[in-house]
Write a protein that holds these residues in place. Structure first.
Motif, short mmCIF file in Angstrom:
data_model
loop_
_atom_site.label_atom_id
_atom_site.label_comp_id
_atom_site.label_asym_id
_atom_site.label_seq_id
_atom_site.Cartn_x
_atom_site.Cartn_y
_atom_site.Cartn_z
N ALA A 158 0.64 -1.16 0.07
CA ALA A 158 0.09 -0.08 0.02
C ALA A 158 0.90 1.34 -0.12
N LYS A 159 2.00 1.31 0.61
CA LYS A 159 2.91 2.59 0.54
C LYS A 159 3.95 2.39 -0.64
N LYS A 160 3.88 1.54 -1.53
CA LYS A 160 4.66 1.74 -2.51
C LYS A 160 4.30 2.39 -3.57
N ARG A 161 5.30 3.09 -4.52
CA ARG A 161 4.96 4.10 -5.36
C ARG A 161 4.15 3.60 -6.71
N THR A 162 4.63 2.40 -6.79
CA THR A 162 3.72 1.78 -7.87
C THR A 162 2.54 1.92 -7.76
N TRP A 163 2.01 1.37 -6.61
CA TRP A 163 0.70 1.43 -6.28
C TRP A 163 0.11 2.89 -6.30
N LEU A 164 0.64 3.63 -5.48
CA LEU A 164 0.26 5.28 -5.36
C LEU A 164 0.04 6.09 -6.69
N VAL A 165 0.98 5.88 -7.62
CA VAL A 165 0.87 6.31 -8.94
C VAL A 165 -0.21 5.83 -9.83
N LEU A 166 -0.29 4.49 -9.60
CA LEU A 166 -1.45 3.91 -10.39
C LEU A 166 -2.79 4.21 -9.73
N ALA A 167 -2.68 4.24 -8.52
CA ALA A 167 -4.24 4.88 -8.03
C ALA A 167 -4.61 5.93 -8.22
N SER A 168 -3.59 6.78 -8.43
CA SER A 168 -3.72 8.47 -8.65
C SER A 168 -4.20 8.33 -10.33
N PHE A 169 -3.53 7.52 -10.98
CA PHE A 169 -3.92 7.53 -12.64
C PHE A 169 -5.30 7.07 -12.90
N VAL A 170 -5.65 5.95 -12.23
CA VAL A 170 -6.99 5.36 -12.34
C VAL A 170 -7.94 6.86 -11.88
N GLN A 171 -7.63 7.31 -10.89
CA GLN A 171 -8.66 8.57 -10.71
C GLN A 171 -8.69 9.37 -11.92
N MET A 225 -3.61 14.71 -12.07
CA MET A 225 -2.58 14.26 -12.51
C MET A 225 -1.37 14.69 -11.77
N VAL A 226 -1.43 15.93 -11.10
CA VAL A 226 -0.57 16.68 -10.55
C VAL A 226 -0.25 15.60 -9.19
N GLN A 227 -1.34 15.30 -8.56
CA GLN A 227 -1.10 14.30 -7.62
C GLN A 227 -0.45 12.91 -8.19
N ALA A 228 -0.58 12.57 -9.34
CA ALA A 228 0.04 11.29 -9.41
C ALA A 228 1.51 11.54 -9.72
N ILE A 229 1.87 12.54 -10.28
CA ILE A 229 3.39 13.15 -10.39
C ILE A 229 3.87 13.16 -8.97
N TRP A 230 3.45 13.97 -8.28
CA TRP A 230 3.76 14.25 -6.92
C TRP A 230 4.16 12.88 -6.20
N TRP A 231 3.62 11.88 -6.20
CA TRP A 231 4.23 10.77 -5.47
C TRP A 231 5.60 10.50 -5.92
N PHE A 232 6.40 10.94 -7.27
CA PHE A 232 7.57 10.56 -7.45
C PHE A 232 8.57 11.13 -6.60
N PHE A 233 8.07 12.44 -6.07
CA PHE A 233 8.97 13.42 -5.43
C PHE A 233 8.82 13.00 -3.71
N ILE A 234 8.19 12.19 -3.45
CA ILE A 234 7.99 11.77 -1.90
C ILE A 234 9.17 10.97 -1.73
N PRO A 235 9.99 11.53 -0.49
CA PRO A 235 11.25 10.77 -0.43
C PRO A 235 10.99 9.12 -0.14
N ASP A 236 11.81 8.32 -0.33
CA ASP A 236 11.88 6.79 -0.24
C ASP A 236 11.93 6.53 1.42
N LYS A 237 11.09 5.26 1.65
CA LYS A 237 11.29 5.04 2.74
C LYS A 237 12.88 4.59 3.37
N VAL A 238 13.11 5.30 4.56
CA VAL A 238 14.75 4.92 5.38
C VAL A 238 14.61 3.52 5.88
N VAL A 239 15.37 2.72 5.03
CA VAL A 239 15.77 1.21 5.90
C VAL A 239 16.76 1.38 6.78
N LYS A 240 16.63 1.06 8.08
CA LYS A 240 17.63 1.23 9.25
C LYS A 240 18.12 0.07 9.32
#
Length: 279
Positions: A122-135, A259-274
């Protein structure tokens, strides 16, 4: 013998930077975002979209395409009218009730796509961009059906709603489906505004925040207040545009905002793996 100095590594490329652009892009596309830590601004923007999307549906037929509590209650009233005293009793669903039911069913269908998001993560960019594009596609379908319905998209009174034709109800249904998707995305990323669709819980949290009257920046309060104001602004902007250019064209503008929202997801920082170092 003096040691030969090695070239400085400061100018060399890291292993990740040396990879081809398309491979770096695909890797970035497949990563999880830093949520909810870095999603405050995009969540506030989602609230703006809630207001913007809801204004055309309410202006057309007094149905909130995202706020489904009222639609459920309206359907309960429709059933109750069959048991009303003679003379006030009605049978079957009136047009407003049909519109409320169409909105509710479409919202259910849209939010059920969250199961796909759970499979993709659910927090992967693949899904978030896809969901926004479907919208975006659903908003486009709403604009087209609203246009070809031939209706004004502005109700003359509560008794005479617009979007009564099958195409008009389809426009309402597409908008409701977009809000269903937005709701599950907001819930899964852990937005401070919960689903970013219904803000009732958010208002409860704001006015019970122990730092409600603190004279300093308070994320738990300020971000939620910004979300509520964003809904207000979105509805205002949407209605102003609708009055100038009509509902179908207003929904076309919504496609651009989505569409702005779909593009915006690309600029959200990646999850930091400790990394946990072994002793």
């Amino acid at each position: 013998m003096a040691e030969e100095s090695l070239p400085s590594s400061s100018g060399s490329l890291s292993p990740d930077e040396s990879r081809p652009f398309h491979r770096r892009f695909l890797t970035h596309f497949d990563t999880e975002i830093d949520a909810p830590g870095s999603t405050n601004l995009i969540s506030i923007y989602a609230c703006f979209l809630t207001g913007f999307t809801s204004a055309p549906s309410f202006s057309a037929c007094f149905v909130w395409c995202g706020f489904q509590t009222g639609n459920v209650a309206q359907l309960g009233l429709a059933i109750a009218r069959t048991f009303a005293p003679v003379g006030e009793r009605t049978y079957g669903m009136q047009k407003p009730d049909q519109q409320a039911l169409a909105s509710l069913l479409s919202f259910w269908l849209g939010t059920s796509l969250g199961r796909l998001g759970d499979r993709l993560t659910a927090k992967k960019r693949t899904w978030l961009v896809l969901a926004s594009f479907v919208q975006v596609l659903l908003a486009m379908a709403a604009a087209l059906t609203a246009h070809f319905s031939g209706e004004s998209g502005l109700a003359t009174s509560r008794g005479v709603p617009s979007w009564q034709s099958p195409l008009g109800i389809a426009a309402l249904s597409f908008l409701s489906a977009t809000m269903g998707i937005q709701g599950i995305v907001g819930k899964r990323v852990g937005s401070p505004m919960n689903t970013t669709v219904v803000l009732t819980t958010t208002w409860v949290e704001i006015f019970n925040d122990p730092l409600l009257f603190a004279f300093r920046y308070t994320p738990s309060r300020d971000i939620r207040i910004a979300g509520g104001l964003a809904v207000l602004l979105g509805a205002f902007v949407s209605r102003a545009i609708l009055d100038k250019i009509g509902s179908a064209q207003c929904l076309g503008v919504l496609c651009g905002f989505r569409m702005v929202q779909a593009i915006w997801w690309f600029f959200i920082p990646d999850k930091v793996v400790k990394k946990v170092e072994k002793a």
